[in-house]
Design an enzyme around this catalytic site. Structure first.
Site, mmCIF file in Angstrom:
data_model
loop_
_atom_site.group_PDB
_atom_site.id
_atom_site.type_symbol
_atom_site.label_atom_id
_atom_site.label_comp_id
_atom_site.label_asym_id
_atom_site.label_seq_id
_atom_site.Cartn_x
_atom_site.Cartn_y
_atom_site.Cartn_z
ATOM 1 C CB SER A 133 49.382 -47.729 -10.016
ATOM 2 O OG SER A 133 48.663 -47.019 -9.019
ATOM 3 C CB SER A 186 46.448 -48.469 -7.291
ATOM 4 O OG SER A 186 46.343 -48.616 -8.683
ATOM 5 C CE LYS A 244 50.701 -44.721 -6.973
ATOM 6 N NZ LYS A 244 49.338 -45.291 -7.022
#
Ligand SMILES: [Zn+2]
Lengths: 474, 95, 477
Positions: free
Chosen positions: A141, A165, A66
């Site tokens: 997210s 997330s 990420k």
């Protein structure tokens, strides 16, 4: 060969590399090529080639990371325009741990800006598409990481979970996502959203992959004062039964209005499967769960408002309007942050400001105490709490962007564990209208081995096949 | 729930410019969220201790031993404006 | 208008840079004049993702300070974030302490301590003038070497009543910290910085007036002058029937003027909240024992020792004990001549300091050995007190060895009846009128006779000896 590589789980790939049936170069090239042809906007950066010296128990199976994690010399933009082109001078501990264990960096994945969002539509680098249906969101997210694994663009991926997330995008994309016990994985080098809630964990194709990945992620880091040594080694699960295990369902919460019928049906089916595996299913109460959501949407923005103050145009990132210092600060931040980030900065600043602190931040911290206590009470009589991970399957792009509050409600089932700092996993429990549904299994702090074990048993019995999304076009 | 003046005050604290055409919509959005979270104001939490940190960490301090600092060119590399090996900024007012 | 006696109410806030090896929350070595931005890392530059970890040695120093100031030490202490924007503050917040400081209460000398807490120093902002890069705008350059240096903030209760008292107390604090070895306590270099909160109130009133904050005065002289100037400014305002505005002020020592530091006074709202990156610090028994074991002899103990063991006068004992440098100099003087009585040495050190003004004795041209030699020459009656003072002037100006100066300038005392008696006899002879009065027992004119003898001997005679000879020669008993 390509289809063979693609069909291997990460654990199987590690074994194949160890056997000599597969080379590090081959697996890297395979995923490098798939990530390079990314049609999901899951990646914001893809490596040209693997670093030369990658040795270790993860065998050279590459990892997607990420973009919230700092990677030395490699763009680390956290989904934000304010960090466009930013290349940090250091690498996050979590990423360094994976590299040291033999997992080279495949690429950086798209995300909601500063991890604020549940749909990945809050990225300055465009929304990520759900590989099961490209008109839908992947969740957020960590949407890029979830979509990359679900779409077969990466064998596994690193994500972060502050209020759900990792778990929610894992659920919406039909992959496994593990949110660790707070402190088990170092936060050093992970761009902070809400420091007292942030955690880093794996998004993988299956539970065994999650266990192997997580084994090399945990550990006390002297650079993160809140990190703790994991008290035991993480085992690759083998359990096929759930005999003697009690699963507690927070009935009032799960029976709430917002849960889609298809999601409920899949959840009920999972409970039935659990019973067949020998588990006892009981009902429990988390009376303050609804307040947990409110408390979360005070605490997280409050900490975020402070964490994001460093983006001021002085030392890195975007700078606007140098006519005077105030203009530089305010216009840099106006142009650099997206709408959701600005909303949360404003909410958080308000909640901490003089005259409101006690009513908002102070109370939210007390609600946090209550939530942790309620979960502990449930765990005193049950091994795990189980819920659907998300009340809905993946929703359409743009469906909730106009209404921030409805987006926040996606996190109803994941937030209590975030506030309590306890671990939870999301595994695919089936499909509803052709879209994945996730089952959340939560345990007390440091119960990851037991959670992984139960998740593995259920996973084997459920027999979810995610390969349908590897080339799906809809 | 939050009016324009309050919003401007908060935005000022956060050093976040809000342009005229953003004020009303932002105030409305924030009000909706604040109304929702305001539910916690009604809870009786007088006897509950606040939780600021989750978990017990006993060894959180650092030994006073020197680590290598960044070379100056690395420290300055991402800076938008540099002069004389320092970060160049508009001067604060009143200095 | 009725005249009301107004008294100043002064509280001090002192920031002390701790002399640890590394910064408060990262492993960067502390900066001492290195080239800009060569002592930075992701943590002290506030890079995305970087996290603070508290320096155990800074906590240790904080505990030592707390013990020396007789504070109550926290069993659990927490850090908070103080949020505000400034280019010298890389994270947009300063990590400081709020409701659980390391040390609460305490006392030093006659002043009560409010609290002592730990925090991180800001970076250095250097004014750069108009810049080519930032068109038309006045610009500054940020150097983060100093950013993150550990600071102890010591806050007194508002119990000081004058600029002089504030200056004297601050010297005691400085000596205490210097003795502890926790800081360089150098005001010019900024390792000791002092702000003063000042208000006036009618004598006898319990209520505090509106206070102003006088910022960052960087020498003892400026502190005393600054406080005095601000007290006078407030007194003039109140006596003119105007009111004092609560504001932050800057004292300019050159013009002796006081100016408001912020052009537009903005209400601060620091939004303190517990620093989530730093777990609470539990102060263990082992930490307390280690701090206790590290405590050296502190000024007040030294004062007692000087009185009890060296028989110094209370004035001398206090003067030295409150000024570490002077005490160290005094100790050296004593050590270089063991036969010298400590009080005699003390008198000469005081004599020397009187000639030095703001300069420290150790920085003067007079070595402790030279001063002890000078004192010993007087004690042995080799030279007179008067000659010794002349020699001291010479030493202060040019340095050197007292014995060589004595030899070079022929300053050996004129002593003994053989040498001095004829000179005394001549002086009496030259003043028959005064001699007659002396003979009648009126001793007032003796001074004139001594003066004559001194003139003749260029001050090398001892007044007591001259008096004895006069009595002898005139047959007075
Ligand atoms: Zn540093």
């Amino acid at each position: 060969m390509s289809d063979e590589i693609q069909s291997l789980s990460a654990v199987a790939a590690v074994a194949a590399i160890a056997d000599g049936g597969l080379s590090r170069e081959e697996i890297f090239a395979h995923y490098r090529s798939r990530a390079g042809a990314d049609e999901l906007n899951a990646f914001t950066w893809v490596a040209e080639q693997a670093p030369a010296q990658i040795e270790g128990p993860l065998g050279g199976v590459p990892v997607a990371v990420k973009d919230l994690f700092c990677t030395e010399g490699i763009p680390s933009q956290a989904g934000s325009k304010i960090l466009a082109g930013y290349r940090p001078p250091y690498t996050a501990t979590a990423v360094a741990n994976l590299e040291a264990a033999g997992a080279p960096l495949l690429g950086k994945t798209n995300q909601d800006e500063f991890a604020m969002g549940s749909s990945n539509e809050n990225s300055a680098y465009g929304p990520v598409l759900n590989p099961w249906d490209k008109t839908r969101v992947p969740g957020g997210s960590s949407g890029g990481s979830a979509a990359a694994v679900a779409g077969g663009l990466a064998p596994w991926a690193l994500g972060t979970d502050t209020g759900g997330s990792i778990r929610q995008p894992a659920s919406l994309c039909g992959v496994v996502g593990l949110k660790p016990t707070y402190g088990a994985v170092s936060r050093y080098g992970m761009i902070a959203f809400a420091s007292s809630l942030d955690s880093a964990g794996p998004l993988t194709r299956d539970v065994s992959d999650a266990a192997l990945f997580y084994r090399h992620l945990v550990g006390k880091d002297s650079a993160d004062a809140t990190s703790v040594a994991f008290p035991e080694s993480i085992e690759i699960p083998t359990a096929e039964r759930l005999d003697g295990i009690t699963l507690a369902v927070p009935t009032a919460l799960v029976d709430g209005d917002g849960v889609e019928p298809g999601v409920r049906a899949s959840f009920e089916a999972s409970l039935e499967t659990a019973r067949q595996l020998g588990a006892t299913v009981t009902s429990c109460e988390i009376p303050s769960a609804a307040h947990a959501l409110s408390a979360y949407y005070v605490i997280a923005p409050a900490e975020a408002s402070s964490n994001l103050s460093r983006f001021d145009g002085v030392r890195y990132g975007l700078r606007r309007d140098e006519s005077n210092l105030d203009a530089m600060y305010t216009e840099t931040r106006h142009d650099g942050f997206g709408d959701e980030v600005k909303r949360r900065i404003l909410i958080g600043t308000y909640a901490l400001s003089s005259g409101y602190y006690d009513a908002y931040y102070g109370r939210a911290q007390r609600v946090r105490t209550v939530v942790a206590k309620e979960l502990a009470e449930v765990f005193a009589g049950a091994d795990f709490i189980v819920t659907p991970t998300s009340p809905t399957v993946a929703f359409g792009l743009g469906a909730r962007t106009a209404d921030p509050l409805s987006m926040y409600l996606s996190d109803l089932f994941t937030i209590p564990m975030s506030l309590a700092g306890t671990p939870a996993i999301s595994i695919p429990s089936g499909l509803s209208e052709g879209l994945p549904v996730g089952l959340q299994i939560c345990g007390p702090a440091f119960s990851e081995n037991r959670i992984l074990s139960a998740a593995y048993a259920l996973e084997q019995a459920i027999g979810f096949n995610g390969s349908a999304a590897w080339g799906a076009k809809r | 729930m939050i009016d324009r003046d309050e919003l401007l005050h908060v935005a000022r604290l956060a050093r976040l410019a809000l342009h005229e055409d953003e004020l009303d919509s932002t105030a409305a959005e924030l009000s909706t969220i604040l109304e929702h979270v305001a539910a916690i104001k009604e809870l009786d939490l007088d006897d509950v201790e606040p939780t600021a940190h989750i978990g017990d960490v006993s060894d959180s301090l650092r030994d006073d031993s020197v680590a290598t600092s960044l070379p100056v060119e690395v420290a300055l590399a991402p800076a938008p404006a540099v002069r004389d090996d320092g970060f160049l900024v508009p001067s604060p007012q009143g200095e | 208008m009725t005249e009301v006696d107004l008294e100043p109410v002064i509280g001090l806030e002192i920031h002390v840079q701790l002399r640890t090896a590394t910064k408060m929350f990262c492993g960067c070595a502390l900066g001492f004049g290195e080239p800009p931005n060569t002592r930075t890392c992701p943590v002290c530059l506030g890079l995305p993702g970087a996290l603070p970890v508290a320096n155990a040695e800074a906590i240790h120093y904080g505990l030592m300070i707390g013990m020396a100031l007789e504070s109550t030490l926290a069993s659990v202490s927490t850090f908070h974030r103080k949020n505000y924007f400034y280019p010298d503050l890389p994270k947009g917040y300063q990590i400081s302490q709020f409701d659980l400081p390391l040390c609460s209460g305490g006392r030093l000398g006659e002043v009560n301590i409010h609290r002592v807490h730990l925090e991180e120093d800001a970076a250095k902002l250097n004014h750069a003038g108009a810049s080519g890069r930032i068109e038309g705008a006045d610009s500054s350059i940020v150097d983060f070497n100093r950013g993150g240096t550990p600071l102890a903030e010591i806050v007194t209760e508002p119990e000081l009543r004058s600029a002089e008292q504030a200056g004297e107390w601050l010297r005691l604090l400085r000596t205490t910290l210097r003795t502890l070895g926790v800081s360089d306590v150098n005001m010019e270099e900024g390792s000791l910085r002092c702000d003063a909160n000042i208000s006036l109130r009618p004598v006898g009133s319990e209520q505090l007036g509106t206070k102003t904050e006088l910022k960052n005065m960087n020498s003892f002289r400026f502190i005393e002058r600054g406080i005095r100037a601000e007290v006078e400014r407030q007194r003039a305002l109140i006596e003119a029937g105007e009111s004092v505005t609560q504001e932050t002020l800057h004292f300019d020592p050159k013009s002796e003027s006081i100016t408001s530091l912020r052009s537009k006074e903005e209400a601060h709202d620091y939004r303190y909240f517990p620093e989530p990156d730093l777990p609470p610090i539990v102060i263990t028994e082992a930490m307390l024992e280690r701090a206790k074991a590290a405590l050296p002899e502190l000024p007040q103990a030294r004062e007692q020792r000087y009185i009890e063991h060296l028989s110094l006068s209370p004035e001398s004992a206090r003067l030295f004990a409150w000024r570490a440098e002077l005490a160290e100099y005094f100790d050296s003087v004593c050590a270089s001549a063991e036969s010298l009585k400590p009080q005699i040495a003390a008198n000469w050190v005081t004599e020397l300091q009187g000639r030095l003004g703001d300069q420290e004795a150790e920085d003067s041209k007079v070595s402790p050995a030279a001063l002890s030699q000078l004192a010993s020459l007087v004690e042995a009656s080799t030279i007179t007190q008067g000659s010794a003072k002349q020699i001291l002037d010479e030493l202060v100006a040019n340095g050197g060895e007292p014995s060589e100066i004595v030899a070079a300038q022929g300053l050996e005392a004129v002593g003994g009846a053989d040498e001095l008696a004829p000179i005394v006899a001549a002086a009496l002879e030259a003043n028959p009128e005064l001699t007659a009065r002396l003979r009648e027992g009126d001793m007032k004119p003796i001074g004139v006779i001594i003066g004559e003898v001194m003139k003749e001997t260029r001050g090398r005679a001892d007044g007591k000896e001259v008096t004895a000879l006069v009595r002898e020669q005139l047959g007075l008993s």
